[in-house]
Design a protein around this motif. Structure first.
Motif, mmCIF file in Angstrom:
data_model
loop_
_atom_site.group_PDB
_atom_site.id
_atom_site.type_symbol
_atom_site.label_atom_id
_atom_site.label_comp_id
_atom_site.label_asym_id
_atom_site.label_seq_id
_atom_site.Cartn_x
_atom_site.Cartn_y
_atom_site.Cartn_z
ATOM 1 N N SER A 83 8.472 11.825 18.067
ATOM 2 C CA SER A 83 8.668 11.967 19.607
ATOM 3 C C SER A 83 10.102 12.781 19.781
ATOM 4 O O SER A 83 10.230 13.492 20.498
ATOM 5 C CB SER A 83 8.787 10.535 19.947
ATOM 6 O OG SER A 83 9.291 10.743 21.472
ATOM 7 N N SER A 86 9.806 16.335 19.529
ATOM 8 C CA SER A 86 9.178 17.170 20.395
ATOM 9 C C SER A 86 9.947 17.112 21.736
ATOM 10 O O SER A 86 10.026 18.342 22.350
ATOM 11 C CB SER A 86 7.909 16.327 20.906
ATOM 12 O OG SER A 86 6.886 16.215 19.735
ATOM 13 N N GLN A 87 10.749 16.221 22.090
ATOM 14 C CA GLN A 87 11.633 16.153 23.113
ATOM 15 C C GLN A 87 12.551 17.207 23.204
ATOM 16 O O GLN A 87 13.152 17.869 24.018
ATOM 17 C CB GLN A 87 12.301 14.861 23.395
ATOM 18 C CG GLN A 87 11.481 13.653 23.635
ATOM 19 C CD GLN A 87 12.123 12.175 23.673
ATOM 20 O OE1 GLN A 87 13.099 12.128 24.495
ATOM 21 N NE2 GLN A 87 11.500 11.705 22.812
ATOM 22 N N SER A 113 5.766 13.599 23.471
ATOM 23 C CA SER A 113 7.103 13.225 23.713
ATOM 24 C C SER A 113 6.973 11.577 24.551
ATOM 25 O O SER A 113 7.918 10.826 24.312
ATOM 26 C CB SER A 113 8.035 14.109 24.735
ATOM 27 O OG SER A 113 8.247 15.187 23.960
ATOM 28 N N ARG A 169 11.488 6.212 29.793
ATOM 29 C CA ARG A 169 10.189 6.894 29.940
ATOM 30 C C ARG A 169 9.756 6.939 31.197
ATOM 31 O O ARG A 169 8.947 7.682 31.739
ATOM 32 C CB ARG A 169 9.545 6.304 28.704
ATOM 33 C CG ARG A 169 8.199 6.719 28.581
ATOM 34 C CD ARG A 169 7.502 5.998 27.384
ATOM 35 N NE ARG A 169 6.156 6.372 27.594
ATOM 36 C CZ ARG A 169 5.199 5.922 28.217
ATOM 37 N NH1 ARG A 169 5.519 4.873 29.019
ATOM 38 N NH2 ARG A 169 3.890 6.084 28.107
ATOM 39 N N ILE A 223 16.398 11.402 25.477
ATOM 40 C CA ILE A 223 16.704 11.714 23.919
ATOM 41 C C ILE A 223 17.802 10.784 23.393
ATOM 42 O O ILE A 223 17.801 10.426 22.223
ATOM 43 C CB ILE A 223 17.269 13.117 23.877
ATOM 44 C CG1 ILE A 223 15.676 14.002 24.226
ATOM 45 C CG2 ILE A 223 17.455 13.555 22.396
ATOM 46 C CD1 ILE A 223 16.079 15.571 24.073
ATOM 47 N N ASN A 226 16.563 7.333 22.792
ATOM 48 C CA ASN A 226 15.708 7.503 21.537
ATOM 49 C C ASN A 226 16.437 7.492 20.167
ATOM 50 O O ASN A 226 16.335 6.972 19.334
ATOM 51 C CB ASN A 226 14.845 8.597 21.694
ATOM 52 C CG ASN A 226 13.735 8.297 22.303
ATOM 53 O OD1 ASN A 226 13.138 9.281 22.548
ATOM 54 N ND2 ASN A 226 13.387 6.995 22.532
#
Length: 249
Positions: A83, A86-87, A113, A169, A223, A226
């Motif tokens: 994930s 992808s971000q 993402s 999110r 991000i 995460n």
């Protein structure tokens, strides 16, 4: 046996041999005390044997839970890393020439993402039983005890971090909905067909996100959270691996 002792004691007393009677009585008391002490020792050994058997049972159960939790956290970290990748690809597209970017590619990156909520599923039945039953005292190893007692506090910190990522999110998802991008993502990824909802006639280009300063800010913040969540998971993974080594030693 008691009758023999009693008769012997009576004979000594009746024969006026008091000194021998006293020695004999003391000896008899001594034998009774020794018998009681032996019985207590046997009982203590039996209780200790039961406690040792319980400890082994708990350690076996703990080992099983730890192995399962390690498999779960390995999988969660791998998914989280995909994930994040992808971000990062998305943020690399910010302010690029729109004609060079494919709509389907953007939709795929958005889905990878933000389509999944990361929440670690774990088993802690043995930990909770030891804590709430008071039988943690059966565990002899202090390192194991410390890990068990600190488990709830550690998982509260992990859940707090997960909640922060979830909230970030949600903000991105709401932004995509407000800008009309969310439905386009569903259409491009084929999710609309799966949900049996009609595709949009008046399309809004997903490329609009690439020129949005707010989207860039939201994405950067997501991000960062995460990566922090991954650090929490890695630390927990290290703790579980260390505890598993101690349990199996």
């Amino acid at each position: 046996m008691a009758n023999i002792f009693r008769k012997t004691r009576q004979q000594l007393y009746m024969n006026d041999r008091f000194s021998k009677y006293l020695v004999y009585a003391i000896g008899e008391i001594f034998l009774v005390v020794v018998g009681i002490l032996i019985a207590l020792q046997v009982n203590n050994l039996n209780e200790q044997s039961k406690a040792d058997a319980k400890e082994v049972k708990y350690l076996i159960s703990m080992k099983s839970e730890l192995s399962t939790n390690l498999s779960l956290i390995h999988a969660e970290i791998e998914s989280l890393e995909r994930s994040i990748d992808s971000q990062r690809e998305l943020i690399a597209l910010i302010n690029t020439e729109e004609d060079t970017v494919n709509e389907m590619y953007i939709a795929q990156l958005l889905a990878k993402s933000f389509s999944r909520v990361f929440e670690l599923k774990y088993r802690d039945g043995t930990f909770k039983e030891l804590l709430y039953s008071g039988e943690l005292i059966l565990i002899k190893n202090d390192s194991i005890k410390n890990e068990v007692t600190s488990w709830d506090g550690r998982m509260i910190a992990v859940r707090k971090q997960e909640k922060g990522v979830y909230d970030a999110r949600e903000k991105i998802t709401h932004f995509m909905i407000d800008k009309g991008i969310f439905k386009m993502m569903l259409d491009d990824m084929g999710f609309s067909d799966g949900l049996q909802i009609k595709k949009s006639i008046n399309r809004t280009s997903s490329k609009r996100l690439l020129s949005s300063q707010k989207f860039e800010n939201l994405l950067s913040y997501h991000i960062a959270l995460n990566l922090s969540q991954k650090a929490f998971y890695k630390k927990l993974e290290d703790n579980l691996e260390n505890l598993l080594r101690i349990v199996t030693a």
